[in-house]
Design a protein around this motif. Structure first.
Motif, mmCIF file in Angstrom:
data_model
loop_
_atom_site.group_PDB
_atom_site.id
_atom_site.type_symbol
_atom_site.label_atom_id
_atom_site.label_comp_id
_atom_site.label_asym_id
_atom_site.label_seq_id
_atom_site.Cartn_x
_atom_site.Cartn_y
_atom_site.Cartn_z
ATOM 1 N N PRO A 324 0.819 -1.222 0.000
ATOM 2 C CA PRO A 324 0.000 0.000 0.000
ATOM 3 C C PRO A 324 0.847 1.263 0.000
ATOM 4 O O PRO A 324 2.064 1.215 0.180
ATOM 5 N N GLU A 325 0.167 2.370 -0.197
ATOM 6 C CA GLU A 325 0.779 3.705 -0.184
ATOM 7 C C GLU A 325 1.791 3.901 -1.315
ATOM 8 O O GLU A 325 2.611 4.826 -1.287
ATOM 9 N N LYS A 326 1.759 3.006 -2.310
ATOM 10 C CA LYS A 326 2.675 3.089 -3.457
ATOM 11 C C LYS A 326 4.139 3.128 -3.026
ATOM 12 O O LYS A 326 4.976 3.824 -3.625
ATOM 13 N N LEU A 327 4.444 2.356 -1.987
ATOM 14 C CA LEU A 327 5.806 2.295 -1.464
ATOM 15 C C LEU A 327 6.532 1.071 -1.995
ATOM 16 O O LEU A 327 5.927 0.010 -2.190
ATOM 17 N N ASP A 328 7.856 1.220 -2.226
ATOM 18 C CA ASP A 328 8.646 0.052 -2.596
ATOM 19 C C ASP A 328 9.011 -0.692 -1.308
ATOM 20 O O ASP A 328 8.802 -0.180 -0.198
ATOM 21 N N PRO A 329 9.520 -1.928 -1.388
ATOM 22 C CA PRO A 329 9.789 -2.720 -0.178
ATOM 23 C C PRO A 329 10.712 -2.025 0.823
ATOM 24 O O PRO A 329 10.485 -2.099 2.038
ATOM 25 N N ASP A 330 11.748 -1.345 0.329
ATOM 26 C CA ASP A 330 12.689 -0.660 1.221
ATOM 27 C C ASP A 330 11.980 0.432 2.025
ATOM 28 O O ASP A 330 12.066 0.493 3.260
ATOM 29 N N ASP A 331 11.256 1.311 1.329
ATOM 30 C CA ASP A 331 10.541 2.405 2.006
ATOM 31 C C ASP A 331 9.479 1.859 2.962
ATOM 32 O O ASP A 331 9.303 2.367 4.074
ATOM 33 N N PHE A 332 8.778 0.806 2.514
ATOM 34 C CA PHE A 332 7.668 0.291 3.323
ATOM 35 C C PHE A 332 8.158 -0.325 4.634
ATOM 36 O O PHE A 332 7.601 -0.049 5.705
ATOM 37 N N VAL A 333 9.186 -1.166 4.565
ATOM 38 C CA VAL A 333 9.630 -1.844 5.777
ATOM 39 C C VAL A 333 10.291 -0.866 6.739
ATOM 40 O O VAL A 333 10.235 -1.040 7.969
ATOM 41 N N ARG A 334 10.899 0.204 6.222
ATOM 42 C CA ARG A 334 11.476 1.216 7.113
ATOM 43 C C ARG A 334 10.371 2.032 7.790
ATOM 44 O O ARG A 334 10.517 2.455 8.931
ATOM 45 N N LYS A 335 9.267 2.235 7.090
ATOM 46 C CA LYS A 335 8.176 3.031 7.647
ATOM 47 C C LYS A 335 7.279 2.229 8.580
ATOM 48 O O LYS A 335 6.885 2.717 9.648
ATOM 49 N N HIS A 336 6.976 0.977 8.198
ATOM 50 C CA HIS A 336 5.979 0.210 8.946
ATOM 51 C C HIS A 336 6.558 -0.962 9.744
ATOM 52 O O HIS A 336 5.870 -1.526 10.591
ATOM 53 N N GLY A 337 7.780 -1.357 9.438
ATOM 54 C CA GLY A 337 8.419 -2.399 10.222
ATOM 55 C C GLY A 337 8.173 -3.813 9.729
ATOM 56 O O GLY A 337 7.371 -4.060 8.819
ATOM 57 N N ARG A 338 8.878 -4.725 10.362
ATOM 58 C CA ARG A 338 8.882 -6.128 9.955
ATOM 59 C C ARG A 338 7.519 -6.801 10.099
ATOM 60 O O ARG A 338 7.086 -7.531 9.213
ATOM 61 N N GLU A 339 6.840 -6.580 11.224
ATOM 62 C CA GLU A 339 5.597 -7.304 11.490
ATOM 63 C C GLU A 339 4.536 -7.016 10.449
ATOM 64 O O GLU A 339 3.844 -7.931 9.974
ATOM 65 N N VAL A 340 4.395 -5.747 10.096
ATOM 66 C CA VAL A 340 3.374 -5.381 9.101
ATOM 67 C C VAL A 340 3.726 -5.984 7.741
ATOM 68 O O VAL A 340 2.858 -6.552 7.049
ATOM 69 N N TYR A 341 5.009 -5.881 7.351
ATOM 70 C CA TYR A 341 5.412 -6.450 6.055
ATOM 71 C C TYR A 341 5.199 -7.968 6.056
ATOM 72 O O TYR A 341 4.681 -8.536 5.084
ATOM 73 N N SER A 342 5.597 -8.641 7.132
ATOM 74 C CA SER A 342 5.474 -10.099 7.212
ATOM 75 C C SER A 342 4.015 -10.532 7.128
ATOM 76 O O SER A 342 3.701 -11.556 6.501
ATOM 77 N N ARG A 343 3.130 -9.761 7.755
ATOM 78 C CA ARG A 343 1.700 -10.100 7.696
ATOM 79 C C ARG A 343 1.177 -9.986 6.259
ATOM 80 O O ARG A 343 0.463 -10.870 5.762
#
Length: 573
Positions: A324-343
């Motif tokens: 979501p939010e048109k973020l690439d994996p690097d930007d997303f995991v730095r913003k939302h963290g591991r748990e959200v990405y893993s889910r």
């Protein structure tokens, strides 16, 4: 060299070596996996720990640990020998006995890249590298992962005087201008070593730190590096991917690095606009499922769609992770963290679910024409699914997703549920005519592999010619002449590929210990088969003479066969 080869063979456990490329699971006395050499859904690739061989019952490939490395790495025997020696910690002899200029060139390139990687990594601490360190700080890359991924900095000059390579331009690290001057290819850039799947540096990627027109610059192709055949971070991701049963594919270096840093270790980067057949083949060695997590921009999404076809053609399951939010994996995991990405990763939809949802955004599905276009777009991908049953079930899911009758989709995909497809006659005839080892031959081979003493008992029957008519005679003779030899030593000298495959398959069959009496009985059966065949041939020749006088030689041969057949009784226990 033979002694060195044997030293490496004895040190290299085929189970351990193969496990670095595929996931092996115990299956009785052997281990099984999906074959890395052809696409399949059911494991037919087997490894025998005791015999130290592998065999695929699907495509027929097989051999010893050297053959496996040659096939999987697409290298010569010499290179496979060196790879295994390195894996097993066996030092290479100073004089290998080979005149292999290509191997020497590759060895020199490996050494050059290792020195260059060390130079770049050390330069990251220099004053000139302040901009590179700022980028890493902004991306929140921890020092432990700077070390793990051996990130570095390329100064504007200086590498040539450090490395002094034999062929600067051929190494991929230098360029030559019109005046013949050699200079560094990578200048004032943040450096990413690119490794092969064994963790050896084979190339580099450099990110611009100034206003360079090219943001990311990669090494050109060299004898070590073919961009289409490399996945960034594969040697780090392999073990985690095998445990997870899936591999996540991202686009860039930082995407891969950030996810690894956040504990998501089954991630590789394609470092290109889309996946290639070679890269897909690499992943298929290790996992049955791929999750595509490309950038949300148009280029990334188009590349992702192109990649789906290649993944399906290889028989892989495909999921799509669109963040979501048109973020690439690097930007997303730095913003939302591991748990959200893993889910989100766990919930990633299968490709057809993603395509249906995406079609709902791109088309007005209340319009019949647009709905038809949307359905056709999805079916163009579904038709690439290799397994017919899976294709049928996905077609049902697509019909439900678009609220259209299943029958229409089945018709377009040429699918008819429950239809019994006749088997081609030609294929059946070929199967019938295919040569196969007799049970008595298999039993003799197992007897020789089980007990060295069996060779002494069988040897007299070889010298007398009793076993000369057996298809497996070259194999039996080879094992008798040298009982200590590995079965692959014997098979390697054969020209008959079908016999090689049959013998390997027989070795994997479960056999109880063969007694001397059972071995003798097998010899008797083989000799009897040979005599019956000879008797039949003689009688066919005699028919040509009808009631007339036949040549005395034929009558004598028939008498000799009868005498030999009577002797068989003495062979049977």
């Amino acid at each position: 060299m033979n002694n060195f080869s044997e030293t490496v063979r004895n040190a290299a456990d085929i189970v351990k070596v193969v496990s670095e490329y595929v996931t092996l699971k115990p299956a009785g006395s052997t281990l099984k996996a999906l074959c890395p050499f052809h696409a399949e859904k059911t494991p037919s690739f087997s490894v025998h720990r005791e015999k130290q061989i592998f065999h695929c019952f699907g495509c027929g490939k097989g051999g010893d640990v050297f053959t496996f490395v040659q096939e999987i790495e697409s290298v010569s025997f010499r290179e496979a020998l060196n790879i295994l020696a390195e894996k097993c910690g066996v030092p290479l002899p100073s004089d290998s006995g080979f005149d292999d200029r290509k191997a020497e060139e590759k060895k020199h390139l490996f050494e050059t890249n290792e020195r260059a990687a060390a130079y770049f990594h050390k330069a990251l601490d220099s004053e000139q590298a302040a901009a590179a360190r700022q980028v890493l700080q902004k991306r929140q890359i921890e020092s432990a992962f700077v070390e793990k991924f051996q990130l570095g900095y390329a100064p504007k000059s200086g590498l040539l005087s450090i490395l002094k390579p034999k062929d600067p331009v051929g190494s991929g690290l230098f360029l030559k201008n019109d005046r013949g001057e050699v200079y560094d290819r990578f200048r004032h850039r943040l450096m990413f070593p690119i490794w092969n799947d064994r963790g050896k540096p084979i190339a580099f990627g450099g990110r611009a730190l100034g206003y360079d027109d090219v943001k990311y610059l990669n090494s050109p192709e060299t004898p070590l590096y073919a961009k289409s055949s490399v996945l960034y971070g594969l040697h780090f991701a392999r073990e985690a991917a095998q445990k997870a049963g899936r591999m996540v594919v991202v686009e860039g270096y930082f995407d891969c690095l950030s996810l690894h840093q956040n504990g998501i270790g089954n991630v590789v980067a394609s470092c290109g606009t889309s996946l290639t057949q070679q890269q897909v083949g690499l992943m298929a060695r290790y996992v049955p499922e791929i999750v595509m997590n490309y950038d949300p921009d148009a280029a990334g999404q188009n590349a992702m769609r192109r990649s789906i076809d290649l993944l399906l053609a290889k028989g892989l399951r495909v999921r799509i992770l669109h963040l979501p939010e048109k973020l690439d994996p690097d930007d997303f995991v730095r913003k939302h963290g591991r748990e959200v990405y893993s889910r989100l990763l766990t919930q990633a939809p299968y490709f057809w679910q993603y395509l249906i949802a995406d079609a709902g955004k791109r088309y007005d599905l209340t319009d019949p024409g647009m709905k038809g276009t949307a359905v056709r777009d999805v079916l163009q991908v579904v038709v690439k699914i290799q397994d017919r049953v899976e294709r049928l079930e996905v077609a049902r899911a697509v019909a439900e997703g678009f609220k259209v009758p299943e029958a229409i989709l089945f018709e377009q995909l040429n699918l008819t549920p429950g239809r019994n497809e006749p088997r081609p006659r030609v294929l059946a005839q070929q199967t019938v005519n295919k040569p196969a080892l007799k049970d008595s031959e298999k039993q003799l081979i197992h007897a020789l592999l089980q007990d060295r003493e069996a060779a002494r008992n069988i040897e007299p029957f070889l010298s007398s010619g009793i076993l000369a008519g057996a298809w497996s005679y070259p194999v039996i003779a080879g094992l008798v002449q040298n009982p200590d030899r590995n079965i692959e030593h014997v098979l390697g000298s054969l020209e008959d590929e079908q016999l090689r495959q049959e013998v390997r398959a027989a070795v994997f069959e479960p056999f109880a210990r063969v007694t001397a009496e059972e071995a003798l009985s097998s010899i008797a059966q083989l000799y009897e088969t040979q005599l019956v065949k000879k008797e039949r041939e003689i009688r066919e020749q005699l028919k040509q003479y009808g009631s007339g006088a036949a040549p005395p030689d034929l009558a004598r041969q028939l008498m000799e066969v009868a005498v030999e057949k009577s002797k068989i009784k003495s062979l049977k226990p």
